[in-house]
Design a protein around this motif. Structure first.
Motif, short mmCIF file in Angstrom:
data_model
loop_
_atom_site.label_atom_id
_atom_site.label_comp_id
_atom_site.label_asym_id
_atom_site.label_seq_id
_atom_site.Cartn_x
_atom_site.Cartn_y
_atom_site.Cartn_z
N PRO A 156 0.81 -1.23 0.00
CA PRO A 156 0.00 0.00 0.00
C PRO A 156 0.84 1.27 0.00
CG PRO A 156 0.14 -0.90 2.21
CD PRO A 156 0.86 -1.87 1.32
N VAL A 157 0.21 2.38 -0.38
CA VAL A 157 0.84 3.70 -0.26
C VAL A 157 0.66 4.19 1.17
CG1 VAL A 157 1.04 5.96 -1.35
CG2 VAL A 157 -0.26 4.15 -2.48
N VAL A 158 -0.50 3.86 1.74
CA VAL A 158 -0.79 4.26 3.12
C VAL A 158 -1.40 3.08 3.86
CG1 VAL A 158 -1.87 5.99 4.60
CG2 VAL A 158 -1.42 6.55 2.21
N MET A 159 -1.05 2.99 5.14
CA MET A 159 -1.70 2.00 6.00
C MET A 159 -2.40 2.77 7.13
SD MET A 159 -0.01 -0.78 8.46
CE MET A 159 -0.47 -0.11 10.02
N GLY A 160 -3.63 2.38 7.44
CA GLY A 160 -4.37 3.12 8.47
C GLY A 160 -4.86 2.21 9.58
N MET A 161 -4.80 2.73 10.80
CA MET A 161 -5.32 1.97 11.95
C MET A 161 -6.37 2.81 12.67
SD MET A 161 -1.98 0.23 13.64
CE MET A 161 -0.81 1.58 13.52
N SER A 162 -7.43 2.12 13.12
CA SER A 162 -8.50 2.80 13.84
C SER A 162 -8.65 2.17 15.23
CB SER A 162 -9.81 2.63 13.05
OG SER A 162 -10.87 3.27 13.71
N ALA A 163 -8.95 3.01 16.24
CA ALA A 163 -9.24 2.51 17.60
C ALA A 163 -10.22 3.46 18.27
CB ALA A 163 -7.96 2.41 18.43
N LEU A 164 -11.21 2.90 18.95
CA LEU A 164 -12.22 3.72 19.62
C LEU A 164 -12.17 3.57 21.14
CD1 LEU A 164 -14.70 5.54 18.58
CD2 LEU A 164 -13.32 4.42 16.87
N LEU A 165 -11.36 2.63 21.60
CA LEU A 165 -11.29 2.41 23.06
C LEU A 165 -9.94 2.89 23.58
CD1 LEU A 165 -12.73 -1.22 23.08
CD2 LEU A 165 -13.91 0.81 23.91
N THR A 166 -9.95 3.49 24.76
CA THR A 166 -8.67 3.94 25.31
C THR A 166 -7.79 2.74 25.66
OG1 THR A 166 -9.88 4.27 27.36
CG2 THR A 166 -9.27 6.22 26.15
N THR A 167 -8.45 1.57 25.81
CA THR A 167 -7.66 0.37 26.12
C THR A 167 -7.03 -0.24 24.87
OG1 THR A 167 -9.79 -0.76 26.01
CG2 THR A 167 -8.89 -0.35 28.19
N THR A 168 -7.54 0.09 23.69
CA THR A 168 -6.97 -0.51 22.48
C THR A 168 -6.06 0.44 21.70
OG1 THR A 168 -8.99 0.05 21.24
CG2 THR A 168 -8.87 -2.16 22.16
N MET A 169 -6.18 1.74 21.97
CA MET A 169 -5.34 2.65 21.18
C MET A 169 -3.83 2.42 21.37
SD MET A 169 -6.75 6.22 22.78
CE MET A 169 -5.36 7.30 23.03
N PRO A 170 -3.36 2.00 22.57
CA PRO A 170 -1.92 1.75 22.68
C PRO A 170 -1.42 0.66 21.73
CG PRO A 170 -2.93 1.82 24.86
CD PRO A 170 -4.04 1.81 23.86
N TYR A 171 -2.34 -0.22 21.29
CA TYR A 171 -1.90 -1.29 20.39
C TYR A 171 -1.36 -0.75 19.07
CZ TYR A 171 -1.63 -5.89 18.28
OH TYR A 171 -1.16 -7.04 17.69
N MET A 172 -1.81 0.45 18.71
CA MET A 172 -1.27 1.08 17.49
C MET A 172 0.25 1.25 17.63
SD MET A 172 -4.05 4.03 16.93
CE MET A 172 -5.56 3.72 16.05
N GLY A 173 0.66 1.60 18.84
CA GLY A 173 2.09 1.76 19.12
C GLY A 173 2.82 0.44 18.93
N VAL A 174 2.16 -0.66 19.34
CA VAL A 174 2.77 -1.98 19.21
C VAL A 174 3.01 -2.29 17.73
CG1 VAL A 174 2.37 -4.46 19.59
CG2 VAL A 174 1.68 -2.79 21.34
N VAL A 175 2.01 -2.00 16.91
CA VAL A 175 2.14 -2.27 15.46
C VAL A 175 3.28 -1.42 14.88
CG1 VAL A 175 0.97 -2.16 13.22
CG2 VAL A 175 -0.30 -2.88 15.24
N LEU A 176 3.31 -0.13 15.27
CA LEU A 176 4.34 0.75 14.73
C LEU A 176 5.74 0.28 15.13
CD1 LEU A 176 2.55 4.17 15.09
CD2 LEU A 176 3.46 3.20 12.98
N GLU A 177 5.87 -0.18 16.36
CA GLU A 177 7.17 -0.69 16.82
C GLU A 177 7.62 -1.86 15.97
OE1 GLU A 177 7.58 -1.95 20.98
OE2 GLU A 177 7.04 0.13 21.50
N GLU A 178 6.67 -2.75 15.68
CA GLU A 178 6.98 -3.93 14.88
C GLU A 178 7.43 -3.51 13.47
OE1 GLU A 178 7.11 -6.92 16.27
OE2 GLU A 178 7.87 -7.70 14.34
N LEU A 179 6.73 -2.51 12.91
CA LEU A 179 7.11 -2.02 11.58
C LEU A 179 8.51 -1.41 11.62
CD1 LEU A 179 3.78 -0.28 10.44
CD2 LEU A 179 4.64 -2.51 9.72
N ASP A 180 8.79 -0.67 12.70
CA ASP A 180 10.11 -0.07 12.89
C ASP A 180 11.18 -1.14 12.91
OD1 ASP A 180 9.76 2.62 12.94
OD2 ASP A 180 9.30 2.73 15.08
N LYS A 181 10.91 -2.16 13.76
CA LYS A 181 11.87 -3.26 13.94
C LYS A 181 12.21 -3.90 12.61
CE LYS A 181 10.65 -5.36 18.17
NZ LYS A 181 9.82 -6.47 18.60
#
Ligand code: B12
Lengths: 231, 256
Positions: A156-181
């Motif tokens: 893709p040109v862009v990848m998007g993540m959505s989260a509506l719960l304050t308990t799930t939004m930190p998971y976006m950070g987990v995905v980004l870390e994995e992409l970084d790694k």
């Protein structure tokens, strides 16, 4: 929004009036009327892409603004989205067969793991499609592997993540870390969104962009995709 | 019927205070004078979500204090659907009234404010219930996680949501006007879990009907009121006072 009487034929309207009427009908969530309006424009040899941009995306922009300003609420927005879907259903096959490639590229989008809210994501997906992206919708409750697999498969040109719960939004950070790694961050843009997020959070987890609403997100993604295309 | 705001102000009534004094010691006059000063300085505020009003009233009613005043104020339960307004409303109320109290206990979770509520509470030196939302603090974090682990497609109802289901869920989501949206909202849901604060057969029956209306399987779990302890514990007093319920008879609920 429409203050006109019900007893008129859509086909009696001239092009400009009809586009405005489709926007009004979309705002009022009138599936059949939007469908009919799009049909008439097609019969008048309008370009499918222009119908999408002027009548449907144009109408949805007003809906998005009024939602943001607290004039429209979630149920009404869903009715509008339903009407837009009707119109898109007619245009999609024509756009897919079009000789000119207007595609801005692929946009992979999904709600993160642990979260099954998807209304906002679906709206963003619709506006992205309207803007010219090929949208790969991963649905809800996506662990990092789903994003990785989709990136591998679709580039893709862009990848998007959505989260509506304050308990799930930190998971976006987990995905980004994995992409970084994996050193994958240069290959595409990462956008994040969802009601509890803000720019500060997006910056903190290192996302490329934060999309406040569907129209703005589509604009941001489009301008990124165009800049990539231009290179 | 919707609860707009509830102001519940407890005032130790005279008979209760007398009971306390006579049961106390010989220096009645001093005790009284001391107490009235203490009353002011120790006055505490519980500022809660309207969706918790019955439970808060219940808990406070059963554990009244004689020598200090506790005020309970609830903001409209409908703020639930517009969490971006919660922090601002709490800030507004505490900016006006917060300084009158020795301690402010806020009966909200994070409730989708993503930290904005915590920033406001830090400003007013107030504390809130731990957890993301009322389903989590009522069920307890562990049990809530277990529910979600077992079935992510779970939709939760508390006593309050069962009582006001039509208003808050059906009308709140616009399903009265657009019943066809039910599938758009609930297509990923399989079950409704009623996490009950009280053991009430009528409410259980009603909760079953709610599940039916949404086309979800019905589950029931009694969880009680323990989740509210962090807010109510600081205003509880030794059991010696627990029989003085009349001190908390002044409850005003405004409906719109
Ligand atoms: C509708 C709704 C639901 C629907 C969801 C239907 C669905 N299919 O998604 C239903 C009723 C089923 C539901 C269920 C629950 N919900 Co709910 N829900 C909401 C509500 C009211 C609106 C969300 C919404 O759809 N907004 C409309 C869309 C258009 O806006 P949006 O999602 O923000 O999306 C826009 C932008 O954010 C952005 N965007 C969004 N995603 C993305 C992605 C990208 C890449 C980009 C660029 C942009 C972008 O663009 C979008 C379009 O403009 C919110 C409150 C609120 N106002 O936020 C609570 C809310 C999110 N829910 C909440 C809760 C607690 C729950 C439940 C636990 C409640 C329960 N009784 O069980 C369950 C979840 C259970 C579970 N198993 O997970 C809480 C979360 C609290 C917290 N601490 O996080 C909220 C905040 C309500 C509250 N104040 O308590 N919910």
């Amino acid at each position: 929004m429409s203050e006109q009487d019900d007893d008129f034929e859509l086909s009696d309207l001239d092009d400009k009036e009809l586009v405005e009427q489709i926007q009004d009908d979309l705002y009022d969530g009138l599936n059949d009327e939007v469908f009919e309006g799009v049909e008439i424009l097609l019969a008048r040899n309008w370009d499918a892409n222009d119908i999408l941009g002027d009548a449907l995306v144009g109408g949805m922009k007003v809906v998005g603004e009024d939602f943001r300003d607290g004039i429209l609420f979630v149920p009404e927005v869903l009715k509008c989205a339903g009407a837009m879907k009707q119109g898109m259903g007619l245009l999609r096959p024509i756009l897919a067969n079009s000789a000119i490639d207007l595609s801005l590229g692929k946009f992979v989008i999904g709600t993160v793991k642990g979260d099954i809210h998807d209304i906002g994501k679906n709206l963003v997906g619709m506006m992205l499609e309207g803007a010219g992206f090929e949208v790969i919708d991963l649905g809800i409750n996506n662990p990092v592997e789903n994003y990785l697999n989709a990136i591998d498969e679709h580039k893709p040109v862009v990848m998007g993540m959505s989260a509506l719960l304050t308990t799930t939004m930190p998971y976006m950070g987990v995905v980004l870390e994995e992409l970084d790694k994996r050193g994958m961050r240069k290959d595409f843009h990462v956008m994040v969104g969802g009601a509890p997020l803000n720019q500060e959070f997006a910056d903190a987890i290192g996302a490329d962009a934060y999309g406040r609403d569907a129209a703005r997100s589509a604009e941001m993604a489009s301008s990124h995709a165009r800049s990539v295309k231009a290179c | 019927m919707q609860i707009k705001s509830v102001t519940f102000t407890s005032r130790p009534d005279l008979s209760a205070a007398n009971k306390f004094s006579t049961a106390g010691n010989a220096q009645q006059g001093n005790v009284h004078q001391c107490k009235s000063q203490e009353e002011k300085s120790q006055k505490k505020l519980v500022l809660g979500c309207g969706a918790l009003v019955y439970e808060l009233v219940e808990l406070i009613k059963h554990n009244p204090l004689v020598n200090q005043v506790v005020d309970l104020h609830c903001l409209p339960a409908t703020l639930h659907n517009t969490p971006q307004l919660i922090a601002g409303e709490v800030d507004k109320f505490l900016s006006e009234k917060g300084a009158d109290y020795a301690e402010v206990l806020v009966a909200y979770g994070d409730c989708g404010t993503a930290g904005a509520l915590d920033t406001v509470l830090a400003k007013h030196q107030a504390t809130r219930l731990p957890g993301a939302h009322c389903y989590e603090f009522f069920a307890g974090s562990q049990q809530y996680d277990d529910f979600m682990e077992a079935e992510l497609g779970s939709f939760f109802l508390t006593d309050f949501l069962v009582k006001f289901f039509d208003r808050l869920v059906i009308e709140g989501l616009g399903l009265d006007r657009y019943p066809e949206l039910k599938d758009v909202y609930f297509k990923h849901y399989t079950q409704l879990i009623y996490i009950a604060q009280t053991n009430d057969a009528d409410l259980q029956e009603k909760a079953k009907q709610c599940a039916q209306k949404l086309g979800l399987e019905y589950r029931y779990r009694f969880v009680g009121l323990d989740g509210l302890r962090p807010v109510t514990k600081p205003i509880m007093q030794p059991s010696a006072f627990s029989n003085i319920e009349s001190a908390f008879s002044n409850i005003e609920v405004n409906y719109v």
